[in-house]
Design an enzyme around this catalytic site. Structure first.
Site, PDB file in Angstrom:
ATOM      1  CG  ASP A 148       2.418   8.321   0.398  1.00  0.00           C
ATOM      2  OD1 ASP A 148       2.365   8.759   1.565  1.00  0.00           O
ATOM      3  OD2 ASP A 148       3.057   7.303   0.078  1.00  0.00           O
ATOM      4  NE  ARG A 199       7.803   8.745   5.938  1.00  0.00           N
ATOM      5  CZ  ARG A 199       7.806   7.749   5.069  1.00  0.00           C
ATOM      6  NH1 ARG A 199       6.699   7.455   4.404  1.00  0.00           N
ATOM      7  NH2 ARG A 199       8.895   7.046   4.857  1.00  0.00           N
TER       8      ARG A 199
END
Length: 348
Positions: A148, A199
């Site tokens: 992230d 993602r």
């Protein structure tokens, strides 16, 4: 493969400092610090990785042990650190690394797996961290995400990494209310997204350059462009499984704008296999990497060798530790603990 990037960085231990391509190219890690050895697989205490990463001075961190480090909590990494797994085989389990308000960090040749708990990521980069290079890491099976990059963290390169056994692989920009994330800039290249569901990455606000990655058998989409994101997809291989849609566009409303909008994707030289459907955005402006860096090493996606090279050379690599070329070693490097594919030591 002739065009494989920075093939010379294993010539000596610190040769990789400042050799990243793309937005993270300025990352020097612990280049100007001393060589520091991790001597235990314990989660904390003398000789541990956690102790090394907490030190304030620059360090080039290597491992004199191989095996599994069970992390009971996120391991925070301070600025000017290189965590260099070459010459050993280190697996991090339970939690992951946290890069919080730090700069100049290199993470190389580690394995991240089986991260458990809410909001547990393999590598979490936030807030306001910069000049980061993640290279040759294998990441899989985390309850949240694998990498992230959020909260105004920028100038980051992720290269030659292997992502597998995961729902959410990589998130860049966490929320449409975080409009300060317009500063985010990330390069992702020569990575293998191996059946991760979604993602690869999912982007809000930031500018992302993707090149020479191999993404196959996704479960929702390959790439997602959220609010105001600009994605330049160049010479990548997208090989569909059951789901064929490569690019997805999610309209979202930035907190400081009156209307919702999605991001944009420019596809150039990409190859779409097994019915993959890739439609880039038309009649809109997408940044070009040459606006920010002059060179990068890219092979034609249709190259006969590229797919095989990415499957073989992404992620953790068994190798001996390069010799340190600084006069900071008191004795020769002991390679008696070089990685053994079938031998692991663990500690609780």
């Amino acid at each position: 493969m002739e065009a494989f990037p920075y093939a010379d960085v294993d010539s000596s231990l610190r040769a990789m400092a400042g050799k990243a391509e793309g937005f993270g190219r300025s990352a020097v890690g612990g280049l100007h610090g001393s060589l520091h050895s991790v001597t235990t697989l314990a989660d904390d205490g003398p000789g541990s990785l956690r102790e090394a990463c907490s030190k304030t001075e620059p360090l080039w961190i290597v491992f004199d042990v191989s095996g599994v480090i069970h992390l009971s909590s996120d391991l925070s990494v301070s600025s000017f650190k290189t965590i260099d797994g070459r010459g050993s085989r280190i697996k991090l389990r339970g939690r992951g690394l946290r890069l919080h308000e730090c700069e100049n960090v290199i993470i190389c040749n580690l394995e991240f797996e089986a991260g458990r708990g809410r909001d547990v990521d393999g590598i979490q980069i936030r807030p306001s961290s910069k000049h980061i290079w993640i290279d040759r890491c294998s990441l899989s099976d985390y309850d949240e995400g694998l990498i992230d990059i959020t909260r105004q963290s920028t100038d980051i390169t992720v290269s030659r990494c292997h992502f597998k056994n995961q729902d959410k692989a990589m998130l860049i920009g966490a929320d449409p209310s975080h409009f300060e994330d317009r500063c985010i800039r990330v390069t992702i290249h020569h990575c293998f997204f191996d059946g991760t569901r979604q993602r690869q990455p999912r982007v809000r606000f930031g500018k992302v350059h993707l090149y020479n990655n191999y993404t196959r058998n996704w479960g929702v989409y390959a790439i997602c462009a959220g609010v105001e994101s600009q994605i330049f997809s160049q010479c990548n291989i997208y090989e569909a499984g059951e789901k064929k849609k490569v690019f997805d566009y999610y309209p979202e409303q930035a907190a400081d704008k009156p209307e919702a909008e999605s991001g944009v994707i420019r596809s150039e030289g990409d190859v779409f296999l097994n019915g993959a459907l890739g439609t880039g955005t038309h009649d809109t402006i997408v940044f070009h990497p040459s606006e920010y860096y002059s060179t990068w090493t890219s092979e034609a996606a249709a190259s006969y060798f590229l797919k095989g090279i990415l499957q073989t050379c992404s992620g953790y690599q068994a190798m001996v530790r390069p010799i340190d070329d600084c006069d900071l070693l008191d004795s020769p490097v002991d390679h008696s603990n070089d990685p053994d594919e079938n031998a692991f030591t663990t500690t609780n």
